[in-house]
Design an enzyme around this catalytic site. Structure first.
Site, PDB file in Angstrom:
ATOM      1  N   ARG A 158      15.197 -12.326 -13.434  1.00 41.95           N
ATOM      2  CA  ARG A 158      15.160 -13.469 -14.385  1.00 41.95           C
ATOM      3  C   ARG A 158      14.614 -13.025 -15.758  1.00 41.95           C
ATOM      4  O   ARG A 158      13.903 -13.777 -16.416  1.00 41.95           O
ATOM      5  CB  ARG A 158      14.300 -14.621 -13.864  1.00 41.95           C
ATOM      6  N   SER A 234      15.032 -23.690  -9.964  1.00 43.99           N
ATOM      7  CA  SER A 234      13.698 -23.153  -9.657  1.00 43.99           C
ATOM      8  C   SER A 234      12.810 -23.304 -10.882  1.00 43.99           C
ATOM      9  O   SER A 234      13.160 -22.832 -11.953  1.00 43.99           O
ATOM     10  CB  SER A 234      13.779 -21.666  -9.326  1.00 43.99           C
ATOM     11  N   GLU A 330       9.595 -20.163 -14.407  1.00 41.07           N
ATOM     12  CA  GLU A 330      10.857 -19.513 -14.774  1.00 41.07           C
ATOM     13  C   GLU A 330      11.462 -20.253 -15.975  1.00 41.07           C
ATOM     14  O   GLU A 330      12.169 -19.687 -16.799  1.00 41.07           O
ATOM     15  CB  GLU A 330      11.821 -19.586 -13.587  1.00 41.07           C
TER      16      GLU A 330
HETATM   17  N1  EPU Z   1      10.741 -21.855   1.486  1.00 37.11           N
HETATM   18  C1  EPU Z   1       9.827 -22.705   2.069  1.00 37.11           C
HETATM   19  N2  EPU Z   1       9.660 -23.943   1.528  1.00 37.11           N
HETATM   20  C2  EPU Z   1      10.358 -24.374   0.471  1.00 37.11           C
HETATM   21  C3  EPU Z   1      11.281 -23.503  -0.142  1.00 37.11           C
HETATM   22  C4  EPU Z   1      11.462 -22.235   0.384  1.00 37.11           C
HETATM   23  O1  EPU Z   1       9.181 -22.354   3.051  1.00 37.11           O
HETATM   24  O2  EPU Z   1      10.151 -25.517   0.051  1.00 37.11           O
HETATM   25  C5  EPU Z   1      10.981 -20.532   2.077  1.00 37.11           C
HETATM   26  C6  EPU Z   1      12.345 -20.480   2.755  1.00 37.11           C
HETATM   27  O3  EPU Z   1      12.295 -20.926   4.075  1.00 37.11           O
HETATM   28  C7  EPU Z   1      12.676 -18.999   2.682  1.00 37.11           C
HETATM   29  C8  EPU Z   1      12.023 -18.561   1.381  1.00 37.11           C
HETATM   30  O4  EPU Z   1      11.036 -19.546   1.074  1.00 37.11           O
HETATM   31  O5  EPU Z   1      12.077 -18.299   3.736  1.00 37.11           O
HETATM   32  C9  EPU Z   1      13.004 -18.417   0.249  1.00 37.11           C
HETATM   33  O6  EPU Z   1      13.650 -19.649  -0.005  1.00 37.11           O
HETATM   34  P1  EPU Z   1      15.160 -19.776  -0.550  1.00 37.11           P
HETATM   35  O7  EPU Z   1      16.057 -18.886   0.219  1.00 37.11           O
HETATM   36  O8  EPU Z   1      15.499 -21.213  -0.633  1.00 37.11           O
HETATM   37  O9  EPU Z   1      15.128 -19.143  -1.992  1.00 37.11           O
HETATM   38  P2  EPU Z   1      14.021 -19.120  -3.114  1.00 37.11           P
HETATM   39  O10 EPU Z   1      13.359 -17.788  -3.095  1.00 37.11           O
HETATM   40  O11 EPU Z   1      13.150 -20.301  -2.958  1.00 37.11           O
HETATM   41  C10 EPU Z   1      15.548 -18.072  -4.961  1.00 37.11           C
HETATM   42  C11 EPU Z   1      15.964 -18.378  -6.372  1.00 37.11           C
HETATM   43  C12 EPU Z   1      17.002 -19.487  -6.416  1.00 37.11           C
HETATM   44  C13 EPU Z   1      18.204 -19.020  -5.624  1.00 37.11           C
HETATM   45  C14 EPU Z   1      17.760 -18.693  -4.191  1.00 37.11           C
HETATM   46  C15 EPU Z   1      18.863 -18.069  -3.401  1.00 37.11           C
HETATM   47  C16 EPU Z   1      14.075 -17.844  -7.778  1.00 37.11           C
HETATM   48  C17 EPU Z   1      12.966 -18.354  -8.628  1.00 37.11           C
HETATM   49  N3  EPU Z   1      14.821 -18.749  -7.154  1.00 37.11           N
HETATM   50  O12 EPU Z   1      14.907 -19.242  -4.443  1.00 37.11           O
HETATM   51  O13 EPU Z   1      17.396 -19.660  -7.782  1.00 37.11           O
HETATM   52  O14 EPU Z   1      19.203 -20.012  -5.592  1.00 37.11           O
HETATM   53  O15 EPU Z   1      16.687 -17.715  -4.216  1.00 37.11           O
HETATM   54  O16 EPU Z   1      19.096 -16.773  -3.864  1.00 37.11           O
HETATM   55  O17 EPU Z   1      14.263 -16.629  -7.720  1.00 37.11           O
HETATM   56  C18 EPU Z   1      17.078 -20.871  -9.799  1.00 37.11           C
HETATM   57  O18 EPU Z   1      16.727 -19.789 -10.300  1.00 37.11           O
HETATM   58  O19 EPU Z   1      17.109 -21.930 -10.456  1.00 37.11           O
HETATM   59  C19 EPU Z   1      17.418 -20.900  -8.370  1.00 37.11           C
HETATM   60  C20 EPU Z   1      17.709 -22.030  -7.734  1.00 37.11           C
END
Ligand code: EPU
Length: 334
Positions: A158, A234, A330
């Site tokens: 990012r 995010s 972010e």
């Molecule tokens: N998780 C939780 N609780 C929550 C959310 C997530 O426990 O409320 C856990 C999930 O179970 C999982 C881990 O956290 O084990 C990661 O969650 P997820 O796969 O949903 O992805 P993220 O890391 O929360 C990132 C990006 C998203 C992108 C997804 C998929 C960032 C800041 N965010 O989210 O990007 O869609 O991965 O690749 O890197 C964005 O930048 O606007 C965005 C939506």
């Protein structure tokens, strides 16, 4: 004039200028520099990554440069230059129709192509930097054009040179992507293969259209639609911490999600940390932490930028107290 932003916050700028060509942009820059009398200048995309804390006291510029052209082509790949004002997801859909692959995992991310290159958008194991060949921009000082090869864009998670050293200095006008004519799905992201199977599909016969649809369905299930509830995706970055710190935390919280992030570094899931800190689905006035993805802050209706900022600070404080981790937004605060 009202400034478009996906948080749905009511903010105005002194003046809003939309341009649909380099020539129109140069004219606008010339006029602004002659007349602006110290007014600040801000370039935005669709406002899908901005949080306005107040009305903007200056001039806002926005690209409406549309269309794409093939710059070069081999039997294996294609270099396609896209106007920065194209909606990124609409281009991805067209690319798949043309048989140009590599961006499927970025489907449904809000925003324009120019902003995708600035923000290095990423999802489900793919980042914009993986498909960007070069970026063209025009100096907001003197209208001169500059081209950055991918390696000079300073890309990181990012992050880019456009967001850091060059912030506010250039308007991105065109982005060239290198896309493949052979569909090779990127399915390393945890849960993707599962989601494909649950949709009744097989990873061995998967088409790009099918992968796009699976990604769209995952996003729709977890992320709020900005048209229904204001948000900027995010709100926080996933924190990257030294391995030792991650190990200490893991001994206390063995189920904590964590991913390798280069030499001696571990990336943690901010959504998980926020949920554990008790914030998932909770509100503070008209601002709330989304109930299906704690990484997303939402405007429940009528929130100001300050309301969202207050919630951001409260969440940060509790995550710091519980895990000794500093969450970093972010989203860009304006
Ligand atoms: N998780 C939780 N609780 C929550 C959310 C997530 O426990 O409320 C856990 C999930 O179970 C999982 C881990 O956290 O084990 C990661 O969650 P997820 O796969 O949903 O992805 P993220 O890391 O929360 C990132 C990006 C998203 C992108 C997804 C998929 C960032 C800041 N965010 O989210 O990007 O869609 O991965 O690749 O890197 C964005 O930048 O606007 C965005 C939506």
């Amino acid at each position: 004039m009202r400034i478009e932003n996906t948080f749905g916050i009511d903010v105005e700028a002194r003046e809003l200028i939309t341009y649909d060509s380099e020539e129109a942009l140069r004219k606008a820059i010339k006029r602004i520099n002659e007349q602006r009398e110290g007014l600040p200048l801000l370039h935005i995309g669709s406002g899908s990554n901005l949080l306005f804390l107040s009305d903007y006291p200056g001039i806002v510029l926005k690209s409406n440069i549309k269309g794409h052209v093939i710059k070069a082509e081999t039997k294996d790949d294609v270099l396609v230059e896209v106007g920065s004002g194209e909606v990124c997801d609409e281009f991805i859909e067209q690319a798949i129709q043309h048989g140009w692959y590599g961006m499927e995992n970025l489907s449904l991310i809000p925003g324009q192509v120019g902003a995708a290159a600035v923000q290095n958008i990423g999802a489900y194991g793919v980042e914009a930097q993986d498909v960007i060949e070069e970026v063209k921009g025009i100096s907001m000082k003197d209208g001169s054009e500059r081209i950055w090869k991918q390696k000079d864009c300073g890309y990181g998670y990012r992050q880019s040179v456009f967001k850091s050293d060059l912030w506010g200095q250039y308007a991105i006008t065109r982005v060239t992507f290198r896309l493949s004519k052979h569909f090779e799905p990127k399915l390393q992201y945890g849960g993707l293969v599962n989601a494909i199977e649950q949709a009744g599909l097989s990873k061995d016969t998967l088409t790009a259209e099918q992968l796009r649809q699976v990604i769209i369905d995952i996003r729709r299930a977890k992320l709020p639609d900005p048209k229904e509830q204001g948000n900027a995706g995010s709100f926080f970055k996933n924190p990257v911490v030294p391995k030792e710190q991650a190990e200490r935390l893991l001994s206390e919280f063995p189920t904590m999600p964590h991913y390798p992030a280069g030499e001696g570094k571990i990336k943690l899931a901010a959504g998980w940390l926020i949920e554990q800190a008790g914030w998932k689905g909770k509100s503070l006035g008209p601002a709330a932490v989304h109930d299906r993805q704690a990484l997303v802050l939402v405007n429940k209706g009528g929130a100001t930028g300050r309301d969202i900022q207050r919630l951001c600070e409260a969440v940060k404080k509790d995550v710091k107290e519980r895990f000794d981790i500093n969450l970093e937004p972010e989203v860009n605060f304006i």
